[in-house]
Design a protein around this motif. Structure first.
Motif: not given
Length: 179
Positions: A25-36
């Motif tokens: 539930n960490d949105p930052e991890v999802h955001y960074q993963y999406a960017d990657w």
């Protein structure tokens, strides 16, 4: 992210997946993963991860920006507009959000909305240009593009209005972006 910057894709993915498992539930991890994922061309997965970041924290403009970018990459220009509008509404001082929203309007033939937003933000655009040492109207190119899109017969007139540098910038950059 260290593995990402070292181009060690397998290790980067392993660690992204571990981070997601530890903090789903960490949105930052999802955001960074999406960017990657997007950088690797895995666009559907990138959109899913960017959407999850927004779902988890819809009031972070950069998360909205990431989702809109992924929608754009997949050719969902209309669908990206409300997401871009939300990012811009939360952080109108970020020039990139304004520019990309104008571009989105242009791509979807919402020329009146593009022009209206440029009119509303003209003073800010002029101030930013002045601070950046830009001489002249920073909106001259997108405004010329709108005029040209509305009336392709104006191509030669617009060509004469722009100096060679502006015209070449328009032809090489805006043509690819807008047409």
């Amino acid at each position: 992210m260290v593995y990402n910057f070292q181009w060690q894709w397998v290790l980067a993915e392993q660690h992204f997946k571990r981070a997601l498992a530890l903090t789903p539930n960490d949105p930052e991890v999802h955001y960074q993963y999406a960017d990657w994922l997007a950088a690797l061309g895995r666009l559907e997965e990138a959109l899913a991860s960017a959407s999850k970041a927004v779902e988890l924290d819809p009031l972070v403009p950069i998360f909205l920006h990431g989702k809109a970018n992924n929608l754009q990459r997949l050719g969902h220009h209309e669908e990206s507009i409300p997401v871009r509008q939300a990012a811009y509404a939360l952080a109108p001082e970020i020039r990139l959000f304004r520019s990309l929203l104008i571009r989105n309007y242009f791509q979807t033939d919402r020329l009146d909305e593009a022009e209206k937003l440029m009119d509303q933000t003209r003073a800010a655009a002029l101030d930013s240009a002045k601070r950046d040492g830009v001489v002249g109207d920073p909106q001259r190119i997108p405004r010329a593009a709108i005029r040209l899109k509305r009336n392709p017969g104006l191509a030669e007139t617009i060509r004469k209005e722009l100096d060679d540098e502006d015209f070449n910038y328009y032809r090489q950059t805006l043509h690819d972006v807008f047409f």
